[in-house]
Design a protein around this motif. Structure first.
Motif, mmCIF file in Angstrom:
data_model
loop_
_atom_site.group_PDB
_atom_site.id
_atom_site.type_symbol
_atom_site.label_atom_id
_atom_site.label_comp_id
_atom_site.label_asym_id
_atom_site.label_seq_id
_atom_site.Cartn_x
_atom_site.Cartn_y
_atom_site.Cartn_z
ATOM 1 N N HIS A 30 0.840 -1.204 0.000
ATOM 2 C CA HIS A 30 0.000 0.000 0.000
ATOM 3 C C HIS A 30 0.871 1.248 0.000
ATOM 4 O O HIS A 30 1.619 1.492 0.949
ATOM 5 C CB HIS A 30 -0.913 0.026 1.223
ATOM 6 C CG HIS A 30 -2.023 -0.953 1.168
ATOM 7 N ND1 HIS A 30 -1.819 -2.309 1.228
ATOM 8 C CD2 HIS A 30 -3.354 -0.777 1.031
ATOM 9 C CE1 HIS A 30 -2.985 -2.925 1.147
ATOM 10 N NE2 HIS A 30 -3.937 -2.013 1.023
ATOM 11 N N CYS A 31 0.771 2.014 -1.071
ATOM 12 C CA CYS A 31 1.494 3.278 -1.166
ATOM 13 C C CYS A 31 0.482 4.405 -0.999
ATOM 14 O O CYS A 31 -0.558 4.419 -1.663
ATOM 15 C CB CYS A 31 2.158 3.422 -2.536
ATOM 16 S SG CYS A 31 3.422 2.196 -2.840
ATOM 17 N N ILE A 32 0.775 5.344 -0.115
ATOM 18 C CA ILE A 32 -0.080 6.505 0.070
ATOM 19 C C ILE A 32 0.571 7.644 -0.708
ATOM 20 O O ILE A 32 1.699 8.042 -0.419
ATOM 21 C CB ILE A 32 -0.215 6.894 1.562
ATOM 22 C CG1 ILE A 32 -0.554 5.682 2.429
ATOM 23 C CG2 ILE A 32 -1.227 8.028 1.722
ATOM 24 C CD1 ILE A 32 -1.820 4.962 2.082
ATOM 25 N N LEU A 33 -0.156 8.131 -1.716
ATOM 26 C CA LEU A 33 0.353 9.200 -2.565
ATOM 27 C C LEU A 33 -0.339 10.502 -2.197
ATOM 28 O O LEU A 33 -1.514 10.506 -1.840
ATOM 29 C CB LEU A 33 0.096 8.877 -4.036
ATOM 30 C CG LEU A 33 0.696 7.568 -4.543
ATOM 31 C CD1 LEU A 33 0.198 7.272 -5.952
ATOM 32 C CD2 LEU A 33 2.201 7.627 -4.522
ATOM 33 N N SER A 34 0.394 11.609 -2.292
ATOM 34 C CA SER A 34 -0.216 12.905 -1.999
ATOM 35 C C SER A 34 0.139 13.917 -3.070
ATOM 36 O O SER A 34 1.160 13.802 -3.752
ATOM 37 C CB SER A 34 0.235 13.404 -0.621
ATOM 38 O OG SER A 34 1.608 13.688 -0.625
ATOM 39 N N LYS A 35 -0.750 14.884 -3.220
ATOM 40 C CA LYS A 35 -0.557 15.971 -4.160
ATOM 41 C C LYS A 35 -1.269 17.179 -3.567
ATOM 42 O O LYS A 35 -2.422 17.058 -3.124
ATOM 43 C CB LYS A 35 -1.156 15.608 -5.527
ATOM 44 C CG LYS A 35 -0.856 16.617 -6.616
ATOM 45 C CD LYS A 35 -1.339 16.086 -7.960
ATOM 46 C CE LYS A 35 -0.965 17.044 -9.074
ATOM 47 N NZ LYS A 35 -1.371 16.519 -10.391
#
Length: 80
Positions: A30-35
């Motif tokens: 599980h990768c948590i990506l943010s922008k």
């Protein structure tokens, strides 16, 4: 209506990184990506997994990804 081809998760992850998403944290696959300006996105696919058109459409809805973003991306990895 956009056409989404089935694509390897590794290519989708690389496209997200290239379009401004950053890896916030990682736990297993599980990768948590943010922008900035958008809610975080959980990317929970193994690199070799094939993501179908319906799921790509759902990912695009929450991330703003476009079919042309998948073209000619350098392959990154979430490591899953």
């Amino acid at each position: 209506m956009n056409y989404w081809p089935s694509t390897k998760a590794k290519r989708v992850f690389a496209a997200l990184i290239r379009t401004g998403w950053t890896l916030k944290r990682k736990s297993g696959s599980h990768c948590i990506l943010s922008k900035p300006g958008l809610p975080d996105c959980v990317f929970a696919f193994h690199d070799s997994e094939e993501i179908g058109p319906k799921m790509l459409s759902r990912i695009a809805k929450s991330t703003g990804l476009k079919p042309e973003d998948l073209q000619a991306v350098s392959i990154g990895s979430c490591g899953g």
